[in-house]
Structure formats: C-alpha cells, structure tokens
Design a protein around this motif. Sequence first.
Motif, PDB file in Angstrom:
ATOM      1  N   ILE A 322      40.758   2.393 -62.459  1.00 22.96           N
ATOM      2  CA  ILE A 322      41.042   1.080 -63.053  1.00 22.96           C
ATOM      3  C   ILE A 322      42.525   0.729 -62.915  1.00 22.96           C
ATOM      4  O   ILE A 322      42.885  -0.415 -62.650  1.00 22.96           O
ATOM      5  CB  ILE A 322      40.588   1.071 -64.537  1.00 22.96           C
ATOM      6  CG1 ILE A 322      40.644  -0.341 -65.090  1.00 22.96           C
ATOM      7  CG2 ILE A 322      41.402   2.036 -65.370  1.00 22.96           C
ATOM      8  CD1 ILE A 322      39.967  -0.455 -66.452  1.00 22.96           C
ATOM      9  N   ALA A 323      43.400   1.745 -63.065  1.00 26.98           N
ATOM     10  CA  ALA A 323      44.844   1.513 -62.898  1.00 26.98           C
ATOM     11  C   ALA A 323      45.179   1.253 -61.434  1.00 26.98           C
ATOM     12  O   ALA A 323      46.028   0.407 -61.115  1.00 26.98           O
ATOM     13  CB  ALA A 323      45.634   2.713 -63.420  1.00 26.98           C
ATOM     14  N   ALA A 324      44.510   1.977 -60.528  1.00 26.56           N
ATOM     15  CA  ALA A 324      44.762   1.794 -59.097  1.00 26.56           C
ATOM     16  C   ALA A 324      44.384   0.386 -58.652  1.00 26.56           C
ATOM     17  O   ALA A 324      45.136  -0.291 -57.938  1.00 26.56           O
ATOM     18  CB  ALA A 324      43.990   2.839 -58.295  1.00 26.56           C
ATOM     19  N   GLY A 325      43.189  -0.077 -59.062  1.00 26.13           N
ATOM     20  CA  GLY A 325      42.756  -1.416 -58.687  1.00 26.13           C
ATOM     21  C   GLY A 325      43.662  -2.493 -59.256  1.00 26.13           C
ATOM     22  O   GLY A 325      44.004  -3.467 -58.569  1.00 26.13           O
ATOM     23  N   TYR A 326      44.068  -2.321 -60.503  1.00 26.82           N
ATOM     24  CA  TYR A 326      44.932  -3.313 -61.152  1.00 26.82           C
ATOM     25  C   TYR A 326      46.283  -3.410 -60.441  1.00 26.82           C
ATOM     26  O   TYR A 326      46.749  -4.507 -60.110  1.00 26.82           O
ATOM     27  CB  TYR A 326      45.133  -2.925 -62.612  1.00 26.82           C
ATOM     28  CG  TYR A 326      46.077  -3.844 -63.365  1.00 26.82           C
ATOM     29  CD1 TYR A 326      45.628  -5.025 -63.917  1.00 26.82           C
ATOM     30  CD2 TYR A 326      47.427  -3.512 -63.512  1.00 26.82           C
ATOM     31  CE1 TYR A 326      46.491  -5.878 -64.604  1.00 26.82           C
ATOM     32  CE2 TYR A 326      48.291  -4.345 -64.190  1.00 26.82           C
ATOM     33  CZ  TYR A 326      47.826  -5.521 -64.728  1.00 26.82           C
ATOM     34  OH  TYR A 326      48.683  -6.351 -65.390  1.00 26.82           O
ATOM     35  N   LEU A 388      29.784  10.984 -57.948  1.00 30.67           N
ATOM     36  CA  LEU A 388      30.810  10.687 -58.944  1.00 30.67           C
ATOM     37  C   LEU A 388      31.751   9.594 -58.443  1.00 30.67           C
ATOM     38  O   LEU A 388      32.125   8.680 -59.196  1.00 30.67           O
ATOM     39  CB  LEU A 388      31.617  11.957 -59.265  1.00 30.67           C
ATOM     40  CG  LEU A 388      30.916  13.023 -60.106  1.00 30.67           C
ATOM     41  CD1 LEU A 388      31.766  14.279 -60.180  1.00 30.67           C
ATOM     42  CD2 LEU A 388      30.646  12.502 -61.515  1.00 30.67           C
ATOM     43  N   TRP A 389      32.122   9.689 -57.173  1.00 31.35           N
ATOM     44  CA  TRP A 389      33.024   8.684 -56.605  1.00 31.35           C
ATOM     45  C   TRP A 389      32.369   7.298 -56.595  1.00 31.35           C
ATOM     46  O   TRP A 389      32.976   6.307 -57.005  1.00 31.35           O
ATOM     47  CB  TRP A 389      33.412   9.101 -55.182  1.00 31.35           C
ATOM     48  CG  TRP A 389      34.113   8.020 -54.413  1.00 31.35           C
ATOM     49  CD1 TRP A 389      35.411   7.626 -54.523  1.00 31.35           C
ATOM     50  CD2 TRP A 389      33.528   7.172 -53.403  1.00 31.35           C
ATOM     51  NE1 TRP A 389      35.688   6.596 -53.663  1.00 31.35           N
ATOM     52  CE2 TRP A 389      34.550   6.298 -52.962  1.00 31.35           C
ATOM     53  CE3 TRP A 389      32.263   7.075 -52.839  1.00 31.35           C
ATOM     54  CZ2 TRP A 389      34.331   5.342 -51.979  1.00 31.35           C
ATOM     55  CZ3 TRP A 389      32.043   6.117 -51.864  1.00 31.35           C
ATOM     56  CH2 TRP A 389      33.071   5.267 -51.442  1.00 31.35           C
ATOM     57  N   PHE A 390      31.118   7.249 -56.143  1.00 28.94           N
ATOM     58  CA  PHE A 390      30.446   5.962 -55.992  1.00 28.94           C
ATOM     59  C   PHE A 390      30.063   5.354 -57.340  1.00 28.94           C
ATOM     60  O   PHE A 390      30.120   4.128 -57.512  1.00 28.94           O
ATOM     61  CB  PHE A 390      29.186   6.120 -55.128  1.00 28.94           C
ATOM     62  CG  PHE A 390      28.534   4.822 -54.771  1.00 28.94           C
ATOM     63  CD1 PHE A 390      29.065   4.003 -53.786  1.00 28.94           C
ATOM     64  CD2 PHE A 390      27.381   4.396 -55.440  1.00 28.94           C
ATOM     65  CE1 PHE A 390      28.466   2.789 -53.467  1.00 28.94           C
ATOM     66  CE2 PHE A 390      26.776   3.193 -55.125  1.00 28.94           C
ATOM     67  CZ  PHE A 390      27.326   2.382 -54.136  1.00 28.94           C
ATOM     68  N   CYS A 391      29.701   6.194 -58.309  1.00 31.79           N
ATOM     69  CA  CYS A 391      29.203   5.681 -59.588  1.00 31.79           C
ATOM     70  C   CYS A 391      30.312   5.456 -60.615  1.00 31.79           C
ATOM     71  O   CYS A 391      30.111   4.706 -61.575  1.00 31.79           O
ATOM     72  CB  CYS A 391      28.172   6.640 -60.177  1.00 31.79           C
ATOM     73  SG  CYS A 391      26.685   6.815 -59.165  1.00 31.79           S
ATOM     74  N   ILE A 392      31.463   6.126 -60.453  1.00 34.56           N
ATOM     75  CA  ILE A 392      32.537   6.001 -61.438  1.00 34.56           C
ATOM     76  C   ILE A 392      33.787   5.380 -60.831  1.00 34.56           C
ATOM     77  O   ILE A 392      34.285   4.353 -61.300  1.00 34.56           O
ATOM     78  CB  ILE A 392      32.875   7.375 -62.064  1.00 34.56           C
ATOM     79  CG1 ILE A 392      31.659   7.948 -62.798  1.00 34.56           C
ATOM     80  CG2 ILE A 392      34.062   7.256 -63.014  1.00 34.56           C
ATOM     81  CD1 ILE A 392      31.877   9.335 -63.374  1.00 34.56           C
ATOM     82  N   LEU A 396      35.095   1.323 -61.338  1.00 33.12           N
ATOM     83  CA  LEU A 396      36.310   1.185 -62.135  1.00 33.12           C
ATOM     84  C   LEU A 396      37.446   0.579 -61.316  1.00 33.12           C
ATOM     85  O   LEU A 396      38.253  -0.201 -61.844  1.00 33.12           O
ATOM     86  CB  LEU A 396      36.732   2.544 -62.696  1.00 33.12           C
ATOM     87  CG  LEU A 396      35.871   3.091 -63.846  1.00 33.12           C
ATOM     88  CD1 LEU A 396      36.364   4.461 -64.280  1.00 33.12           C
ATOM     89  CD2 LEU A 396      35.881   2.126 -65.031  1.00 33.12           C
ATOM     90  N   THR A 397      37.528   0.928 -60.033  1.00 29.36           N
ATOM     91  CA  THR A 397      38.563   0.333 -59.184  1.00 29.36           C
ATOM     92  C   THR A 397      38.325  -1.164 -59.006  1.00 29.36           C
ATOM     93  O   THR A 397      39.274  -1.967 -59.060  1.00 29.36           O
ATOM     94  CB  THR A 397      38.585   1.026 -57.811  1.00 29.36           C
ATOM     95  OG1 THR A 397      38.733   2.439 -57.989  1.00 29.36           O
ATOM     96  CG2 THR A 397      39.750   0.519 -56.967  1.00 29.36           C
ATOM     97  N   PHE A 402      39.672  -6.712 -60.683  1.00 29.80           N
ATOM     98  CA  PHE A 402      39.340  -7.965 -61.380  1.00 29.80           C
ATOM     99  C   PHE A 402      40.374  -8.265 -62.467  1.00 29.80           C
ATOM    100  O   PHE A 402      40.814  -9.410 -62.626  1.00 29.80           O
ATOM    101  CB  PHE A 402      37.940  -7.847 -61.983  1.00 29.80           C
ATOM    102  CG  PHE A 402      37.564  -8.998 -62.852  1.00 29.80           C
ATOM    103  CD1 PHE A 402      37.206 -10.227 -62.304  1.00 29.80           C
ATOM    104  CD2 PHE A 402      37.569  -8.873 -64.244  1.00 29.80           C
ATOM    105  CE1 PHE A 402      36.867 -11.299 -63.119  1.00 29.80           C
ATOM    106  CE2 PHE A 402      37.233  -9.930 -65.057  1.00 29.80           C
ATOM    107  CZ  PHE A 402      36.878 -11.149 -64.494  1.00 29.80           C
ATOM    108  N   LEU A 403      40.772  -7.222 -63.213  1.00 28.61           N
ATOM    109  CA  LEU A 403      41.812  -7.418 -64.232  1.00 28.61           C
ATOM    110  C   LEU A 403      43.126  -7.842 -63.587  1.00 28.61           C
ATOM    111  O   LEU A 403      43.893  -8.634 -64.160  1.00 28.61           O
ATOM    112  CB  LEU A 403      42.018  -6.130 -65.036  1.00 28.61           C
ATOM    113  CG  LEU A 403      40.842  -5.668 -65.900  1.00 28.61           C
ATOM    114  CD1 LEU A 403      41.206  -4.371 -66.622  1.00 28.61           C
ATOM    115  CD2 LEU A 403      40.457  -6.746 -66.915  1.00 28.61           C
ATOM    116  N   GLY A 404      43.393  -7.308 -62.379  1.00 22.61           N
ATOM    117  CA  GLY A 404      44.615  -7.692 -61.671  1.00 22.61           C
ATOM    118  C   GLY A 404      44.631  -9.159 -61.297  1.00 22.61           C
ATOM    119  O   GLY A 404      45.693  -9.802 -61.276  1.00 22.61           O
ATOM    120  N   THR A 405      43.457  -9.718 -61.002  1.00 18.99           N
ATOM    121  CA  THR A 405      43.407 -11.157 -60.675  1.00 18.99           C
ATOM    122  C   THR A 405      43.616 -12.023 -61.905  1.00 18.99           C
ATOM    123  O   THR A 405      44.026 -13.181 -61.792  1.00 18.99           O
ATOM    124  CB  THR A 405      42.043 -11.511 -60.042  1.00 18.99           C
ATOM    125  OG1 THR A 405      40.998 -11.258 -61.003  1.00 18.99           O
ATOM    126  CG2 THR A 405      41.798 -10.689 -58.789  1.00 18.99           C
TER     127      THR A 405
END
Length: 574
Positions: A322-326, A388-392, A396-397, A402-405
């Motif tokens: 989530i932090a990476a995507g933001y 784990l990568w695909f489901c979590i 989250l990324t 989306f939060l970054g936008t």
Amino acid sequence: MGDQIDNSAYRFRMNTNESLYLCTTSPLNEHEVKLLKQRTRELYQVNMILDNLPALRFAKQNGVTIQWTGYPVGYSPPNSNDDYIINHLKFKVLVHQYEGNVMEVIGTGEEGMGVISEADKKKALGYEIVGFEVIPCSVKYDPEKMTKLHMYDPVPSVNCPLELDKAQIIKEHERITFTYEVEFVRSETKWPSRWDAYLKMEGARVHWFSILNSLMVIVFLAGIVFVIFLRTVRRDLTKYEELDKEAQAQMNEELSGWKLVVGDVFREPELSKLLCIMVGDGVRITGMAVVTIVFAALGFMSPASRGMLLTGMIILYLFLGIAAGYAGVRLWRTVKGTSEGWRSLSWSIACFFPGIAFVILTVLNFLLWSSNSTGAIPISLYFELLALWFCISVPLTLFGGFLGTRAEAIQFPVRTNQIPREIPERKYPSWLLVLGAGTLPFGTLFIELFFIFSSIWLGRFYYVFGFLLIVLLLLVVVCAEVSVVLTYMHLCVEDWRWWWKAFFASGSVALYVFAYSINYLVFDLQSLSGPVSAMLYIGYSLLMAIAIMLSTGTIGFLTSFYFVHYLFSSVKID
C-alpha cells in the motif's frame, strides 16, 4: 526456506549418562572414499539440534576459544595427505532443575511454549535442557568386535585420541564404526537465559568502531550541507530578494549556477515511469527493513523460532504494498501532472522487484535441482508465495495507487520552459562523481556486512540487531546527505538532469556491496564447493544488492526532491 531437519538415530534419555554403539558401515568403496575426502576438505559441517538448541562446539585457535555450531564431517591434519572421519561424538547436555513453587516454562519449540499451571505446581519437579555441547572425535575401532554389537549396546567410554594412528582414517575397504556418549550436567542457567551462550556478542569494539566511523562521515557531510544552506543558498536568496524588479531583471542576465536552471529543474526526466516504479518499491523495501530490524532489536524475533525473521520480512513486504503504490503513483502525478495510467504503474510496482526475485530464485533452483540438492525451494512453496503475492501484495499496491490519485498533488514552485536549456560541457562525465559517491554510505556499512555474511554463509549467529539498527539509521542519514550534496553540485554547474543522479548518488552503494560480496567469496569462502555453490552465493548477493540499491536510492532521491523543491520555492520569479 529449503532447509530440512530430520530425526537422527542418536537416543538420549534424561539424566542418564551412557556410552552407546550406533552402527558399523560396510567396507568403503572408491566412490565413497572420494566423496568423504572431498566433503572433509571442503569443511562440510553437521548441525544437530536438541530441544531446539543447536549443538555448540568449542575450539582453540592461537590461544583463543572460538565458539561454533555443529561439527565437521572430518579433518585433514596439516602436512598430510590423509583424511580422518569424525565417528565418535561426546555430547554434554546442560540441565536445570526447576522448583515446584514457581511458574516455569517446561517446553518450547516452533509451535509455542508450555507453562505449568497453578494446580500442577506441586508436581512440577523436573529438568529443563538449557545447553547442548558436542566434542567430535575420530576413534579407530576393531570392526570384527563391533559388528557383534547391536544398536544402543553399551560400549566403553573413550578419550579423544591425539595420536593419528588411533584415529579412523578414510580409505578404501575400511569399515567405520559410529559411537557416542551422553553426559548430563547440572547447570544454574535458567530457561529464559539458555540462548545467551549462542547470542553472546563478540567484537563489540569493532561494532563501536564502525559506528564512530559512520558518525565522522555524517559530521563531515553535515558540515558541507550546513555550508550550502547557511552560507551559499541563504546568502544568495537574501541578496536576490532584497533587489527591486529592475535590479532582479539585470541580475538575471548575470546569474550563474543553480539559479540559471530555474526553468528546467523540474522538467520530466527520462524513463520517468521506471523511476516511479523503483521509488515505489524502494519505499516498501526500506519500510520492511526498518520495521524488521526495530522488532528484532526489541527482542520480538527470538532465534528459538526458526525462520521468524524471514517470515516477518515477507509479511511486511506484502502488506507494505500500500505504501509502495501510494508513493509511486503520487510521484507519477507530480511528474506528469495527471493520474492517467496509474493502474498500469501500480501493476508494474507490484511486479518489479518480485519479478526480479522470481527470475533469480528460479535460475538458482534449477541449478540446485540439477545437483540433487535438498536446499532447492519446493514447487509447493513457489505456488504459496505466488498466491500470497497475487492475493495480498497486488491488491494492496493497487489500493495504495488509488490513494495516491486522491492525495493532494505536489505543486512545482516554478514553471518549466518549453525549450530545454543546453547543459555546458564538462571535463569529466558526471556519472563518475555519482558512482564515487557510493563509497561514503558503504563506509558506514561494510563492517556490519562482514558479520551479516558470516551469519548467512558460515553458520554463525547474528543477533546484534541493536548495533544494526544504529548503523541503519546512520546509513539513512549518510544517503540523504550525499544525495543532497551531489544534487547541489550538479545544479551549480547548470546540469538540471538531477533526478536519476540523485537516485544513484546514494543507490550506487549497492555496487560496492556486490563487489564486497565477491571479495568475501574469494578470500573468506575458499572452502565453497563447486560452481553451483558459487552461483548460489552470487545469485543471493545480487538479489540483496538490488534491494539495497532500491532502498538507498529512494532515500537519496526523496531527500533531494524535497531539497530542490524547498530551494526553488524560495526564489521569486515573475
């Protein structure tokens, strides 16, 4: 991952001292002799665990007692072509008798702990295993006599012979007998302290020297930054702001240095999408490293729980998506001025470093499978990590993107000109300065690297996470200072292409880390056996270097970005 723990044939009975026969081999053939000699000369180790405690071995070198875990398969005396096998083990089990009038932990392992209840206090008289030591010996037996014995039959206790003629040589047609002794010794060490012998910190002076060295680098760089801010930048800005508009217009014609690139400093860099992807993943890796080391330094990651450190790092990496995507998407909005394409960018951030890790681990796994190694990662674990990568991580990324936008966009303090400014020619390539800057962060890191590499590749315990946390904080400060100084130097020579140079000014430390790992392979891992082991080492070192590059590069870039933003937001432009 890839480690297998199997039950051995050694039988222990609590508080029963005994010397027992185990087995006798058939006569060794040529292939078996060659293999045993090879494993002996390559310093292969046998690691044993009793009640979750690794076997400790003490050896003296140059009058100094050195602590090891496990014992060698055999040994080769100096100035001799013969090899001798370890076939007799003398175990010492340290036990502590707990009292019935207190609460005591009676067992632990990977599944957890058992605690005596209040109702069972009066019955709770027993022993806890608080230490496990082994003395390896090579003893020559008469195979004719020993083959008449059955497993666990008693045999006379033996002293480890010093004479080579009484040791078991490795050669064809020899039959090797294996025996062992068990001795239980009372100890005052209590259950909570039983790991202290393994985690005993040695070389504290070296760690403090490393920290002092890092502090000197930080003070030196901080002095340069102080000069930049208080003498150069502040003086120029004050002088510039005190002039009236006509004088400013006249001064603009005479300006030199960083003030000349005011119309180009925030121009979109080349490969801007790749930069956003790397910064996003760098934020995630940095957060994972900081949180993991803080928890380990506070004692939440006990060595009694095997794999807890690696498991914690993987979980943190997944949830920090989530932090990476933001971070990546917000930087993308800042550079592009629009949120268009954020989904593609978020997917790229989610796939970038995991994709690199997947390729490297797959290549290494094929090498391990080809050599029939038990260290290969099982296919089932591959699918578990992929799930784990695909489901979590991926969702989250995307959510972080989306939060970054939706976050407030970072506005540039100055306008960018339509036509790029020509950059003056320089006597030497600017990238030489960028690559050389990595030596300063590496100077804060290289001493701890030796201990970390020894822990990973030589089977030694590394648990001085307090020192590692201090070194990590110092590394963050050095990376930030180095990047700011290098960015300012480039702007002063009218080079407005600072984005990637700010990233690699601190990120280039990864190049030196990888070079150090090669040096460690050549000079400290001379016993590493064969090309497969060397490729395994290089592959893991490369993966670690890439992670360090993304983390340190992100720290340097973000610091430089806010430095440049602050610098040019202080300039009045009509």
